[in-house]
Design an enzyme around this catalytic site. Structure first.
Site, PDB file in Angstrom:
ATOM      1  N   GLU A 177       0.819  -1.213   0.000  1.00  0.00           N
ATOM      2  CA  GLU A 177       0.000   0.000   0.000  1.00  0.00           C
ATOM      3  C   GLU A 177       0.851   1.261   0.000  1.00  0.00           C
ATOM      4  O   GLU A 177       0.508   2.240  -0.656  1.00  0.00           O
ATOM      5  CB  GLU A 177      -0.970   0.001   1.185  1.00  0.00           C
TER       6      GLU A 177
ATOM      7  N   CYS B 262     -18.603  -3.438 -18.471  1.00  0.00           N
ATOM      8  CA  CYS B 262     -18.796  -3.012 -17.080  1.00  0.00           C
ATOM      9  C   CYS B 262     -20.021  -3.673 -16.454  1.00  0.00           C
ATOM     10  O   CYS B 262     -21.114  -3.621 -17.024  1.00  0.00           O
ATOM     11  CB  CYS B 262     -18.951  -1.501 -17.009  1.00  0.00           C
TER      12      CYS B 262
END
Length: 297
Positions: free
Chosen positions: A35, A200
DNA sequence: CATCCGTGGGC
DNA sequence: TGCCCAAGGAT
């Protein structure tokens, strides 16, 4: 509001990329390192650096044992080298305050250097399976389009967390998947430029699509020009020190830089940030040599 | 809240 | 070719 969780989960099951931090048994420390590296740096550039980093420092304590200079060197050309320094500090804090174990609690994570709203929740959710909203720039774009009907999200806000929390299912694991899926959708399908609405999973209910893809203005500020910037000068100074295996005389650092004042300003700001140490006309990465105790001290 | 902070790839 | 963009955070 239509249910976004179910289509996101179904889509993610098939479309999720195979990334190191998604492997079963990936350590929380690895998630934290990933991260940090992913803060403003693309996935493709992060992966090889992450694996090298974890091979060298498999635990927070192992990183904390080495001087910050080694972290800055290992960071190499990932960019924003303050993150390397902050990760080293976070590792030290984890060793000193948490017995060497990456904390699970969001507030404890937030207290670590370099860990903000996004990273703290990403670690709590993806490493430990806690139930929190995780909101990055991809998620903000997906919500802006699918829910608000805007082409781009507005400025980041605490309200983003509440908006994401609204679409999370009650189950912890399902909630974690929805968090990951929203980010993944934004990264690979609902992209800033040229979104691939044909594949999508949210197209059927997307508010932006229903409204005819209006350009609602970009809300984002243009990034400052890099060529000729102080950032470029800082990057060049730090590269000189990374590439040197010992301290470097001040006058040997970028003697031919076009703007000497800018070079000196870059050095001063790096020292101010703790990325560079200066003494007796020499520059070095932080902690790269043990300072000699003055005679009689 | 606006600004600053690296580096490289894609279009 | 220049410009846009990239799993943010600190100040």
């Amino acid at each position: 509001m239509p249910d976004l969780a179910a289509p996101l989960i179904a889509w993610y099951r098939d479309a999720a990329r195979d990334l190191p931090w998604r492997r079963p048994g990936f350590p929380a420390w690895g998630t934290l390192v990933s991260e940090f590296m992913l803060q403003q740096t693309p996935v493709a550039r992060v992966v090889p650096h992450l694996e090298a980093w974890l091979a060298r420092w498999p635990t927070p304590a192992s990183l904390a044992e080495d001087p910050p200079a080694e972290a800055v060197r290992q960071w190499a050309n990932l960019g924003y080298p303050r993150r390397a320094l902050w990760l080293h500090r976070a590792a030290t804090e984890i060793r000193d305050r948490h017995g060497g174990v990456v904390p699970r609690d969001v507030d404890a994570l937030l207290a670590l250097t370099g860990v903000g709203d996004y990273t703290a929740r990403a670690v709590a959710v993806f490493a430990y399976g806690e139930r929190h909203p995780v909101v990055d720039t991809n998620t903000r774009r997906v919500l802006a389009r699918a829910v608000e009907g805007r082409s781009q999200p507005g400025a980041p806000s605490r309200r983003d967390l509440a908006a994401m929390a609204e679409i999370l299912p009650p189950d912890d694991e399902a909630a974690a998947t929805v968090n990951a899926a929203a980010m993944e959708l934004g990264a690979t399908v609902c992209t800033a430029r040229a979104p691939r609405c044909d594949v999508c999973p949210l197209a059927a209910t997307c508010a932006w699509r229903a409204a005819g893809f209006p350009d609602t203005g970009d809300g984002r500020r243009r990034q400052a020009r890099y060529e000729g910037s102080d950032r470029q000068a800082r990057g060049a100074v730090l590269k000189v020190l990374r590439d040197a295996d010992h301290e470097v005389p001040l006058e040997a650092v970028m003697p031919d830089w076009p703007d000497p004042l800018q070079r000196d300003r870059a050095i001063d700001s790096l020292v101010s940030d703790g990325l560079v140490e200066a003494s007796l006309g020499m520059l070095r990465l932080p902690g790269s040599v043990s300072p000699r105790r003055p005679r009689g001290a």
